[in-house]
Design a protein around this motif. Structure first.
Motif, short mmCIF file in Angstrom:
data_model
loop_
_atom_site.label_atom_id
_atom_site.label_comp_id
_atom_site.label_asym_id
_atom_site.label_seq_id
_atom_site.Cartn_x
_atom_site.Cartn_y
_atom_site.Cartn_z
N HIS A 136 1.04 -1.75 -0.31
CA HIS A 136 -0.45 -0.33 -0.15
C HIS A 136 0.38 1.14 -0.08
O HIS A 136 0.54 2.51 -0.71
CB HIS A 136 -1.02 -0.22 1.32
N CYS A 146 -1.90 -1.56 -5.24
CA CYS A 146 -3.58 -2.53 -4.52
C CYS A 146 -3.50 -3.81 -4.92
O CYS A 146 -3.05 -4.28 -5.63
CB CYS A 146 -4.09 -2.13 -5.98
N GLU A 177 -5.83 -6.93 -4.96
CA GLU A 177 -7.21 -7.10 -5.80
C GLU A 177 -8.13 -8.31 -5.18
O GLU A 177 -8.36 -8.57 -5.42
CB GLU A 177 -6.92 -7.35 -6.94
N ARG A 188 -3.52 2.83 -6.36
CA ARG A 188 -3.67 3.30 -4.64
C ARG A 188 -5.12 2.92 -4.37
O ARG A 188 -6.18 2.11 -5.07
CB ARG A 188 -4.52 4.82 -5.28
N GLN A 189 -5.68 2.02 -3.38
CA GLN A 189 -5.99 1.88 -2.79
C GLN A 189 -6.32 2.02 -0.94
O GLN A 189 -5.18 2.97 -0.63
CB GLN A 189 -5.60 0.39 -2.30
N GLU A 190 -7.17 2.55 -0.49
CA GLU A 190 -7.42 2.40 0.54
C GLU A 190 -7.07 1.94 1.72
O GLU A 190 -6.35 1.13 1.66
CB GLU A 190 -8.97 2.71 1.58
#
Length: 235
Positions: A131, A136, A138, A159-161
């Motif tokens: 991260h 990301c 998945e 990008r990932q939260e």
């Protein structure tokens, strides 16, 4: 070729690749298997050590795939040329080494679309590293093979939260999908932590108290994940 449960799970996550680079290939089983299944057009079997690479070469020749699978002596991804592969597999090595390969090989890995990772340790650190470094996650899976538990993940650039702490520790998607292997693993961990805490309760030294608090925090995260994995998470 028949793969172990662990390697079969890795191979399944790599499906969809056209050209795969297996970094730390050891015996070359994953590219051989995927090639025989008609799932690959081409593959690179790479390893830092000559011994494993020789074994991979022998296995590739035995299966008559030397025209389709190239072996290459390489420290991580350093000998991978940009554009040669669309998928990279890094499986069966420690988390620290997995992260080092991704960091040191950043230039060579720019064109890779999919990363299939199966670190043997420091799983939480690997998830956080991905991260922080523009990956990301998945998909995730976890399997049990000969009594040992193996989490694995598929990642792409993006990008990932930020995840919750327990999601980094145990796997956000494993929890959401109620992975039964993760549930079994956490139930064993819960029992182990409770036994340790019981023993620590008999010791009132400063170190024991500090360790007890750390274990209580870990146990809280484990219980939270178990609740979500079990039917309690639906109530």
């Amino acid at each position: 070729m028949q793969l172990s449960v662990r390697l079969a799970a890795v191979a399944q996550m790599a499906e969809g690749a056209e050209c795969l680079a297996d970094i730390g290939t050891d015996h070359g089983y994953i590219p051989i298997y995927l090639m025989e299944q008609g799932k690959l057009r081409r593959a690179l079997a790479m390893d830092i050590n000559k011994g494993p690479l020789l074994r991979a070469q022998e296995n590739i020749q035995m299966h008559g795939l030397q025209e389709s699978i190239e072996t290459r002596l390489s420290d991580g991804a350093k000998m991978l040329r940009p554009g040669e592969a669309d998928t990279v597999v890094i499986a069966g090595m420690g988390g620290a080494l997995t992260m080092r390969i991704l960091s040191d090989g950043a230039e060579a890995l720019k064109g890779i679309k999919t990363f299939v990772l199966q670190p043997q340790s420091e799983i939480e650190k690997v998830r956080r590293f991905l991260h922080v470094n523009g990956f990301c996650i998945e998909a995730e899976n976890m399997v049990k093979d000969e009594g040992k538990y193996y989490p694995l993940m598929r990642a792409v650039y993006g990008r990932q939260e930020t995840w919750e702490t327990y999601e980094y520790r145990f796997g956000k998607y494993l929890i959401e999908q109620k992975n039964p292997v993760l549930l079994e693993f956490l139930q064993k961990e819960e029992k182990k932590y409770r036994q340790i805490l019981e023993r620590l309760g008999e010791n009132d030294s400063r170190d024991a108290v500090k360790r007890g608090k750390e274990l209580q925090n870990s146990l809280f995260e484990i219980e939270k994940a178990i609740s979500l994995l079990s039917n309690e998470g639906n109530s």
